[in-house]
Structure formats: structure tokens, C-alpha cells
Write a protein that holds these residues in place. Structure first.
Motif, short mmCIF file in Angstrom:
data_model
loop_
_atom_site.label_atom_id
_atom_site.label_comp_id
_atom_site.label_asym_id
_atom_site.label_seq_id
_atom_site.Cartn_x
_atom_site.Cartn_y
_atom_site.Cartn_z
N CYS A 277 79.80 122.79 17.52
CA CYS A 277 80.74 122.54 16.43
C CYS A 277 81.15 123.85 15.77
O CYS A 277 81.37 123.92 14.55
CB CYS A 277 80.12 121.60 15.39
SG CYS A 277 79.49 120.05 16.07
N SER A 278 81.24 124.90 16.56
CA SER A 278 81.47 126.24 16.01
C SER A 278 82.86 126.43 15.44
O SER A 278 83.05 127.20 14.49
CB SER A 278 81.22 127.30 17.08
OG SER A 278 79.89 127.25 17.56
N VAL A 279 83.87 125.76 16.00
CA VAL A 279 85.25 125.99 15.57
C VAL A 279 85.48 125.24 14.26
O VAL A 279 85.55 124.00 14.23
CB VAL A 279 86.25 125.55 16.65
CG1 VAL A 279 87.68 125.85 16.19
CG2 VAL A 279 85.96 126.27 17.96
N GLN A 280 85.64 126.00 13.16
CA GLN A 280 85.70 125.42 11.82
C GLN A 280 86.77 126.10 10.99
O GLN A 280 87.14 127.24 11.24
CB GLN A 280 84.34 125.56 11.12
CG GLN A 280 83.18 124.96 11.89
CD GLN A 280 81.84 125.18 11.20
OE1 GLN A 280 81.76 125.69 10.09
NE2 GLN A 280 80.77 124.78 11.87
N ARG A 281 87.27 125.36 9.99
CA ARG A 281 88.11 125.96 8.95
C ARG A 281 87.55 125.49 7.62
O ARG A 281 87.15 124.35 7.46
CB ARG A 281 89.60 125.62 9.14
CG ARG A 281 90.15 124.40 8.43
CD ARG A 281 89.70 123.10 9.09
NE ARG A 281 90.40 121.93 8.57
CZ ARG A 281 89.90 121.10 7.66
NH1 ARG A 281 88.72 121.35 7.12
NH2 ARG A 281 90.57 120.05 7.28
N ARG A 282 87.45 126.44 6.68
CA ARG A 282 86.88 126.18 5.36
C ARG A 282 85.50 125.53 5.47
O ARG A 282 85.16 124.63 4.73
CB ARG A 282 87.82 125.28 4.54
CG ARG A 282 89.16 125.91 4.25
CD ARG A 282 89.96 125.13 3.25
NE ARG A 282 90.02 123.71 3.56
CZ ARG A 282 90.77 122.84 2.90
NH1 ARG A 282 91.51 123.24 1.91
NH2 ARG A 282 90.79 121.57 3.23
N HIS A 283 84.71 125.99 6.45
CA HIS A 283 83.35 125.49 6.69
C HIS A 283 83.32 124.02 7.11
O HIS A 283 82.27 123.38 7.04
CB HIS A 283 82.46 125.69 5.45
CG HIS A 283 82.51 127.08 4.91
ND1 HIS A 283 82.09 128.18 5.61
CD2 HIS A 283 82.96 127.56 3.71
CE1 HIS A 283 82.26 129.27 4.89
NE2 HIS A 283 82.80 128.92 3.74
N GLN A 284 84.45 123.49 7.55
CA GLN A 284 84.49 122.13 8.05
C GLN A 284 84.87 122.14 9.53
O GLN A 284 85.73 122.91 9.96
CB GLN A 284 85.51 121.29 7.26
CG GLN A 284 85.06 121.01 5.82
CD GLN A 284 86.07 120.15 5.09
OE1 GLN A 284 87.26 120.45 5.08
NE2 GLN A 284 85.61 119.09 4.46
#
Length: 675
Positions: A229-236
């Protein structure tokens, strides 16, 4: 097995749980708020009960209302979904006290893992590796800053009871710590009712890998492999995939055993996820345990062929796990993309509005298959400021990662959504990005690949303009006579094919593309059509065919000088949404009055709200001098904080709202005189 299940959640998870329960012969009960009376999950269940107002605190977070709904309907068990009360110790205990089965872990396990600080202490005792940091009870700001200073920057501030990226900030230096801590605590208090935080060393280029665990009440516990789940934006999380690229069997086993040890340490029962942060060296550290089923569980289902919701229901009913660790197998590769109502180009700000169109390709199903959609909304539904703006999850499976990625790219390019901004085009670029394709993954990938993921907008090509023009003509009843050349018409004056007694028909159109005026002229001379774009002296041979998909929605094939292009155009108001080549271009038909109004307002010096929300902090007052980039105020929407910054140097003339005020999208917040 119980016979009636109440689903204490909304959206796609409620619909998913209902589908599995029905297949197992279990009757389902939905609960809904004022905002959800017509929601898709309500229609999916056998019975529905209204539990309160639109705000979560007035409905989905009301333990009394949910328990009362269970009593009214004779429900014997409650599935909490993921979100709201799913990890609430008090709710799990209240269910037990009411004689109801809580489809989840024991309240004691939720309590043990509910506090990130307490959980890390417990994991240290169980021998699970931890990231260096401070997880104690002392919450004095000066003390926390001293801990961070001693640890060395960058550090990560995290809400102790947090999740989903809420109450989390990366701090690069000591000077920024106090403001980040204050913001973190406000967001944590708003989202979780507790402002306690922990401080950890921020790892460089880490991967986020989590292990799905399952335990029953008979002492069995297994891990169902991992998800990256590495691909994130704003820690989401934005993208999830299984198995994790580059994962060796030795590391998979080590992480799986650590996850099982974590679950056993709290006498866990049911579905859970143990999340790890992994350094490039391969060293992994415990982050937290989510004591519930997670949004990304379908990728695990895809590679194992299992229904994890069915496992949940069977374990909750007292049955043993259906399989042992030795019997579990993984096959192929699966990727999940979260389709959000948001604007990636505006910092992923949520987008609010009504879904006037939402079309998925016909081969996409709600059940398991190579391409699957888990969605809780449909055309006509509203994305409101009260709940998470996720529209759907798109999950694909392939024999390997490359095939899964290709299927994801293809399917994303076949989705049409109108009414809100979405991240669909962004997701497609992400899937095609060289770093993602090469599995060069870490939690900073989106920022690292910013230039390629957010390309500068270019003028729409002639073919896109021609698609919009053909849709507008078709929408007005015009049809091409190219395919009927030479066929005699009984009454030529009754035709809508541009026929003129003099043989020449001309139709000028003006479209606004990315703020620029684009001039188009469609003409017919005898049996031949032509198209000119932007005053080009060369007229291109033009033809089109239009099939109506729904009111004001057209599937088109156009030809420009013998080059065919296909696309879908959806017309809404004065906007033409052109879906072509896997992307979407929004073109506006020119209106002189509206254009003049927009031009006039463009010279005003105000800052407007980027979305509906509540003002929770104001950093300036009338008369203050501000510099470009200064924080002016903070808004809260969908339980996330959004800081409004000064666009340039200037002086604050007037503040139009106070802390606590609710504001609507586009309303003027502050008047500033530019320096």
C-alpha cells in the motif's frame, strides 16, 4: 449461523457485506442517515432503519440508535464495516452487553490495539520490531518538541488513535514542529475524540506493506499474505496490490509470523491487518494493527480466491477457520485503485456534487472476476461533505503484475463520471508511470514523480473539439447524411441533416478549452461535411456517427481527413465532457454574458473556499500584512484539515467568517489588497 445481520455502516462495504450475507442465506438490515435515505446500500438490504442526521455524530456514530435498530428488526449480529464504529471498543462492549454478536474482534483486543502508543509497548514485549520514537503519555508540547529534537528530523507526528491519514504530519525541522503539533491535535480530536499523539523517526523512502491476519475463537490464527500500500497521497492509500512486488518467500514468512504474533498477543479473533513500514534494506517495523476488515481486502480475495466477509461471518458465528496456513495459496497478481471524488491538480481536495453520470464498462461486475468494482454510489447520488469522497474501488487481477496493470489502465479509460472532479485520469497516468511500472515503490512516489503525474495542460486536439461539436449537433437533432448519400427524401425541408436548397450549410461553434476560446466551423457542401478549427485555412473532411447511451450522452465515431477517433461525450448544461483515449476534457460552450461575468470577477482580490467546510482556525486579522505562502486560515472538510495560503504579498482588508462558521464551496473568505 445467525439469521439476521445489521450492517452498521454505509457505502460500498455495506453493499458488499449484504451481497455475501444474502448468498449465505442471512437476512440483512441497513441503517441510514438523512443524507443516505436513497443510498445504494439501503436498496441492497432487506430492511432499512433511519438512525439520525447527516453528520456522523448524529447517526453512524450513535451507538444507542444502532442498537435500537437491531432490537427493532430482530438482528442477532452487527457487522461494523470499516470506519465509524468499526474499531470502537465501547461499541463492541455495548453489542455484547445487548446480547448481540459483534462481527469483529473482542473489545479487549480493540482496546489493546486502539492506542498506537499502548500497542507499540505491547508489540515490543511480543518481540515485534518497532520504529524508534516516543509513544508515552506525556503530551506537553515542549516535552514532545524536545523528544523530536533529540530524535532528529524529519519526524512523523501521528494521532495515537488515528488512521486513514488523519492527525498525521511530517515535520522537516524544529521551527515547524509547534504548528504541526497543534494542527495534528485538532484533527485528531475532531476525528477520534482524543488528541493524544506519538512521535516517530520518519523513515526515508519507505514502503508500506501490511499483512492480512485471521483468527478464530478456537485458537487458530493464519496470515493471508501481504498487500503493498505504498502509493499514497496525504498519507492515505491510493493504490493497493498483492502480492507485494519483490517480496521474497523468506521475508513474507518473517512478516507473516510477526503479524500472527501481534494478533496472538491480544487474543485476537476475526479479520485484522498488521501494518509494517519497510526500509529499502528490507528491515520492517510495526506501525499499527487495524482491528477490522480494510478497504483494500479485495486484492487479497483476488489472489487467494476467498471471500473474507464470509470468513468474518463464519468466525463470528463460532466456526473454526475454513483453512490452515499450509492450505493457503496465492495465485496471480491483483491491483486495487480507489476512485475518489477529488481534484488531484488542487492538492487532492475533495469534490462535492451530484453524480449526473457514472458509467462503468459492461464487463465490470460486483462479484469476483478478473475486473471487479466495489461501489456504493450510482448516477444521481450526491457526494456530500459528511462522508469519505470515495466513489468506488476498481480491482483487477492478472496472471502477473504487468497483465494486472494493463487491465487497470484499460478499464480506467472506459469509465465516465460527470458531476464531480475525480482522480480517474490521474490513476491512469499513475499506472503508466515508469517508476510504478518498474515497481520502484515508496510512500513518496507521487511527490517524486510529480512532473510526469501532473503534466502541464495542453490545448485539446482537433479530434477532441470535433467530438464535442458532433455531440452538440446530435443533441440538437442533427444527423449526418453521409451514410445515406443518394437516398431520396420525401420532404427535404423536414430533414435534420443540414440540407440547404443552395447546397451550403455553415455552423460556427465557440468552445472554451482550458480558459482559451477555440473557434470551430462545421459546414456541409452537398453530400460532404467539413470542419475548420481555430481558423485553419484548410478544411478537414468531417463525418460522424452518434449512438445515444442515455439522455445527452453519446458514443461517437468521427472522421477527420480519414483519421477515425471514437469517444463518449456527455453534455451537462453548457459543458461537454469528452472522454477519449482514456482521459476526459471538459469544454464549455461560449456564452458572452457568463464570460463577461467571469472576467470581471477574476480581478477581485478575494480568496474563496475550495469546498464546503467549517472554519476551525484563523491566523490573521484585518490590517495584517502577509507574504506569499503565509497560512491565513484552516478549514475542515471530511474530517481533514485544509490550510488556505496567501497567493501573494498584500494586506488583509476583511475577514468574512469566524472560527466555527460553516461555509459553502466558492464563497469568499478573505479580501486582500495585493502589494
Amino acid at each position: 449461523m445467525f439469521t439476521t445481520l445489521l450492517i452498521a455502516n454505509r457505502g460500498e462495504i455495506a453493499r458488499r457485506v449484504a451481497a455475501t450475507a444474502h448468498r449465505m442465506g442471512v437476512r440483512t438490515v441497513a441503517v441510514y442517515s438523512d443524507a443516505d435515505a436513497q443510498a445504494r446500500h439501503v436498496a441492497a438490504c432487506d430492511t432499512a432503519v433511519h438512525i439520525g442526521g447527516s453528520e456522523p455524530r448524529a447517526s453512524y456514530l450513535r451507538v444507542d440508535a444502532i442498537l435500537d435498530a437491531a432490537r427493532q428488526t430482530g438482528a442477532q449480529a452487527i457487522h461494523p464495516g470499516y470506519g465509524f464504529l468499526s474499531e470502537n471498543e465501547g461499541f463492541a462492549r455495548a453489542c455484547a452487553d445487548a446480547g448481540l454478536i459483534f462481527v469483529g474482534p473482542p473489545a479487549a483486543a480493540i482496546a489493546a490495539m486502539g492506542s498506537k502508543s499502548a500497542a507499540k509497548t505491547l508489540m515490543a514485549k511480543a518481540g515485534v520490531p518497532l520504529v524508534p520514537g516516543y509513544h508515552g503519555d506525556n503530551q506537553d508540547p515542549d516535552f514532545l518538541q524536545s523528544e523530536a529534537d533529540a530524535m532528529g528530523y524529519p519526524v512523523l507526528i501521528k494521532a495515537s488513535l488515528g488512521g486513514g491519514g488523519k492527525g498525521m504530519r511530517i515535520v522537516e525541522d524544529s521551527a515547524a514542529f509547534a504548528e504541526a503539533l497543534s494542527s495534528c491535535k485538532r484533527e485528531a480530536a475532531s476525528s477520534f475524540g482524543d488528541d493524544k499523539v506519538l512521535i516517530e523517526r520518519y523513515l526515508q523512502k519507505p514502503r508500506h506493506i501490511e499483512i492480512q491476519v485471521f483468527a478464530d475463537s478456537h485458537g487458530h490464527c493464519v496470515y493471508l499474505f501481504e498487500r503493498d500500500c505504498s502509493v499514497q497521497r496525504r498519507h492515505q492509500k491510493v493504490i493497493e496490490e498483492a502480492p507485494a512486488p519483490g517480496m521474497s518467500e523468506e521475508r513474507r514468512s518473517a512478516m507473516g509470523q510477526a503479524a500472527v504474533a501481534a494478533a496472538r498477543a491480544v487474543n485476537y479473533v476475526g479479520a485484522g491487518t498488521v501494518e509494517f513500514i519497510v526500509e529499502p534494506s528490507g528491515h520492517f517495523y510495526f506501525m499499527e494493527m487495524n482491528t477490522r476488515l480494510q478497504v483494500e481486502h479485495p486484492v487479497t480475495e483476488m489472489i487467494t480466491g476467498l471471500d473474507l466477509v464470509e470468513w468474518q461471518l463464519r468466525v463470528a458465528a463460532g466456526e473454526p477457520l475454513p483453512m490452515t496456513q499450509e492450505e493457503l495459496r496465492l495465485t496471480g497478481h491483483a491491483i486495487e485503485a480507489r476512485i475518489y471524488a477529488e481534484s488531484p491538480e488542487k492538492g487532492f481536495l475533495p469534490s462535492i456534487g451530484t453524480l449526473s453520470a457514472l458509467n462503468f464498462p459492461p464487463h465490470v461486475t460486483f462479484e469476483n472476476g478478473d475486473v471487479r468494482i466495489d461501489g456504493g454510489v450510482r448516477a444521481g447520488d450526491t457526494i456530500s461533505p459528511f462522508y469519505d469522497p470515495m466513489i468506488a474501488k476498481l480491482i483487477v487481477r492478472g496472471a502477473d503484475r504487468d497483465q494486472a496493470r494493463a487491465r487497470m489502465i484499460q478499464t480506467l479509460g472506459e469509465i465516465q463520471c460527470v458531476g464531480v472532479g475525480t482522480n480517474i485520469a490521474f490513476l491512469r497516468r499513475l499506472m503508466s508511470d515508469p517508476a510504478f511500472a518498474a515497481a520502484d515503490l515508496d510512500t513518496g512516489l507521487i511527490e517524486r514523480q510529480h512532473d510526469s503525474l501532473f503534466p502541464t495542460a495542453e490545448n485539446a486536439p482537433d479530434s477532441t473539439l470535433a467530438l464535442a461539436a458532433a455531440a452538440l449537433l446530435a443533441d440538437q437533432g442533427m444527423n449526418t447524411s453521409i451514410s445515406r448519400a443518394g437516398v431520396a427524401q420525401a420532404d427535404p425541408f423536414a430533414q435534420t441533416d443540414g440540407w440547404r436548397i443552395a447546397g451550403l450549410y455553415k455552423r460556427p461553434l465557440t468552445l472554451i478549452d482550458n480558459g482559451q476560446s477555440r473557434e470551430i466551423q462545421i459546414s456541409r457542401d452537398g453530400q460532404h461535411w467539413f470542419c475548420r478549427c481555430d481558423g485553419d485555412s484548410r478544411a478537414q473532411a468531417f463525418q460522424w456517427q452518434a449512438d445515444s447511451l442515455a439522455p445527452r450522452q453519446y458514443r461517437l465515431r468521427i472522421g477527420l481527413d480519414g483519421r477515425d477517433t471514437t469517444g463518449v461525450v456527455i453534455l451537462r448544461g453548457d459543458l461537454a465532457h469528452v472522454f477519449v483515449n482514456g482521459g476526459v476534457r471538459v469544454l464549455q460552450t461560449y456564452d458572452m454574458v457568463t464570460h463577461a461575468r467571469v472576467q470581471s470577477s477574476a480581478h477581485q482580490g478575494g480568496l474563496t473556499a475550495p469546498m464546503p467546510g467549517k472554519i476551525i482556525a484563523i491566523h490573521v486579522k484585518a490590517g495584517d500584512t502577509v507574504k506569499s505562502g503565509d497560512a491565513l486560515l484552516v478549514m475542515e472538510a471530511m474530517k481533514m484539515e485544509h490550510t488556505i495560503h496567501a497567493p501573494g504579498d498584500g494586506t488583509v482588508d476583511e475577514l468574512f467568517f469566524a472560527v466555527g462558521d460553516q461555509v459553502t464551496d466558492g464563497v469568499e473568505l478573505i479580501a486582500i489588497t495585493q502589494a
